[in-house]
Design an enzyme around this catalytic site. Structure first.
Site, mmCIF file in Angstrom:
data_model
loop_
_atom_site.group_PDB
_atom_site.id
_atom_site.type_symbol
_atom_site.label_atom_id
_atom_site.label_comp_id
_atom_site.label_asym_id
_atom_site.label_seq_id
_atom_site.Cartn_x
_atom_site.Cartn_y
_atom_site.Cartn_z
ATOM 1 N N LYS A 136 -12.262 -50.448 38.517
ATOM 2 C CA LYS A 136 -11.265 -51.098 39.383
ATOM 3 C C LYS A 136 -10.379 -50.057 40.062
ATOM 4 O O LYS A 136 -10.039 -50.191 41.232
ATOM 5 C CB LYS A 136 -10.376 -52.018 38.549
ATOM 6 N N ARG A 183 -11.833 -58.765 45.130
ATOM 7 C CA ARG A 183 -10.758 -57.789 44.899
ATOM 8 C C ARG A 183 -10.389 -57.097 46.212
ATOM 9 O O ARG A 183 -9.224 -56.883 46.510
ATOM 10 C CB ARG A 183 -11.177 -56.772 43.845
ATOM 11 N N GLY A 206 -19.594 -55.722 35.139
ATOM 12 C CA GLY A 206 -19.353 -57.135 34.834
ATOM 13 C C GLY A 206 -20.518 -58.023 35.237
ATOM 14 O O GLY A 206 -21.671 -57.753 34.917
ATOM 15 N N TYR A 207 -20.214 -59.079 35.983
ATOM 16 C CA TYR A 207 -21.214 -60.072 36.369
ATOM 17 C C TYR A 207 -21.961 -59.689 37.658
ATOM 18 O O TYR A 207 -22.698 -60.511 38.194
ATOM 19 C CB TYR A 207 -20.534 -61.430 36.580
ATOM 20 N N ASP A 208 -21.752 -58.487 38.161
ATOM 21 C CA ASP A 208 -22.351 -58.092 39.447
ATOM 22 C C ASP A 208 -23.860 -58.341 39.551
ATOM 23 O O ASP A 208 -24.335 -58.773 40.610
ATOM 24 C CB ASP A 208 -22.058 -56.613 39.755
ATOM 25 N N ASP A 218 -6.026 -60.122 37.968
ATOM 26 C CA ASP A 218 -6.873 -60.821 37.025
ATOM 27 C C ASP A 218 -7.957 -61.495 37.853
ATOM 28 O O ASP A 218 -7.685 -62.019 38.941
ATOM 29 C CB ASP A 218 -6.083 -61.840 36.203
ATOM 30 N N THR A 219 -9.164 -61.438 37.347
ATOM 31 C CA THR A 219 -10.307 -61.949 38.087
ATOM 32 C C THR A 219 -11.086 -62.925 37.238
ATOM 33 O O THR A 219 -11.220 -62.728 36.027
ATOM 34 C CB THR A 219 -11.238 -60.778 38.488
HETATM 35 P P1 IMP Z 1 -10.581 -58.894 34.468
HETATM 36 O O1 IMP Z 1 -9.839 -59.745 33.488
HETATM 37 O O2 IMP Z 1 -10.030 -58.912 35.831
HETATM 38 O O3 IMP Z 1 -10.814 -57.507 33.950
HETATM 39 O O4 IMP Z 1 -12.029 -59.481 34.621
HETATM 40 C C1 IMP Z 1 -12.491 -60.506 33.837
HETATM 41 C C2 IMP Z 1 -13.990 -60.435 33.707
HETATM 42 O O5 IMP Z 1 -14.598 -60.573 34.992
HETATM 43 C C3 IMP Z 1 -14.544 -59.155 33.096
HETATM 44 O O6 IMP Z 1 -15.562 -59.488 32.197
HETATM 45 C C4 IMP Z 1 -15.103 -58.384 34.235
HETATM 46 O O7 IMP Z 1 -16.238 -57.650 33.884
HETATM 47 C C5 IMP Z 1 -15.450 -59.466 35.230
HETATM 48 N N1 IMP Z 1 -15.218 -58.969 36.576
HETATM 49 C C6 IMP Z 1 -14.033 -58.652 37.139
HETATM 50 N N2 IMP Z 1 -14.227 -58.171 38.372
HETATM 51 C C7 IMP Z 1 -15.572 -58.184 38.579
HETATM 52 C C8 IMP Z 1 -16.399 -57.786 39.668
HETATM 53 O O8 IMP Z 1 -15.943 -57.287 40.710
HETATM 54 N N3 IMP Z 1 -17.719 -57.937 39.500
HETATM 55 C C9 IMP Z 1 -18.264 -58.456 38.386
HETATM 56 N N4 IMP Z 1 -17.556 -58.837 37.339
HETATM 57 C C10 IMP Z 1 -16.207 -58.697 37.436
#
Ligand code: IMP
Length: 199
Positions: free
Chosen positions: A12, A185, A157-159, A68-69
């Site tokens: 990130k 993002r 992650g889920y890419d 947060d994603t």
């Molecule tokens: P976080 O809480 O923002 O770190 O993300 C929550 C979850 O979503 C984590 O398991 C990350 O791997 C996944 N994640 C966050 N951003 C991305 C992304 O850009 N691509 C794929 N997975 C993501």
């Protein structure tokens, strides 16, 4: 301009530094000597982003943003959503286990519509008094669908299982350069950057 990004996630940080460019000195939690696992106990992405930014502002008095994603899958009523990091039971940020669970839950469902949503909370000092601050929120969304199996090796992650709208390749196949122009993002950070540059 120096600003804390409340994360130690190197992926990130790299993405955000690339998007914001040289005019911002984005520092991590490690850079400011914070090794606390900041609580993320909210029920929404908004609450979690707020909690993290507030923790840093309150403890360090530094302008700070946190993100947060979540990956929201329509056929799963928006899951994994705010639970994306710990979707597979008993795990934490285990991408392989999370993707396996998601593919399993979706099975052969024809409705594979999904989106990544990022919320950024920014807390900035107003004037000279550290007690006076203001909070801003920025949201970024990328629509797409969940592939039937993993494709590609880039990203995180889920890419490997997320295919953005308008493309026939996963984020992990498209690579960082393309992802950074269309991602959730990137879109949230573009709004953050517009705000910071306006100041
Ligand atoms: P976080 O809480 O923002 O770190 O993300 C929550 C979850 O979503 C984590 O398991 C990350 O791997 C996944 N994640 C966050 N951003 C991305 C992304 O850009 N691509 C794929 N997975 C993501």
């Amino acid at each position: 301009m120096k600003i804390v990004f409340a994360t130690n996630n190197q992926n990130k940080l790299r993405e955000i530094r690339e998007i914001l460019g040289d005019q911002f000195d984005v520092v991590s939690l490690k850079d400011i000597g914070c090794d606390v696992d900041i609580p993320e106990t909210g029920n929404t992405l908004e609450e979690n982003a707020h909690q993290k930014a507030e923790y840093i502002y309150d403890h360090y008095g530094l302008d700070c943003f946190a993100d947060d994603t979540g990956l929201e899958v329509d056929a799963l009523d928006g899951a994994p959503g705010v639970h994306s990091a710990r979707y597979a039971e008993g795990t934490d940020h285990n991408s392989e286990a999370n993707m396996a669970k998601l593919l399993n839950e979706l099975g052969n469902n024809k409705n594979r519509k999904a989106r990544f949503r990022t919320v950024i909370a920014l807390i900035q000092r107003e004037g000279d008094n550290v007690r006076c601050s203001r909070e801003y929120r920025f949201e970024g969304i990328v629509e797409g669908h969940i592939a039937t199996e993993k494709h590609g090796n880039e990203g995180f992650g889920y890419d490997p299982i997320f295919v953005p709208e308008g493309y026939d390749k996963s984020f992990a196949e498209l690579g960082e350069e393309i992802k950074n122009t269309i991602s959730h993002r990137a879109r949230a950070v573009a709004k953050l950057a517009d705000h910071l540059k306006d100041e």
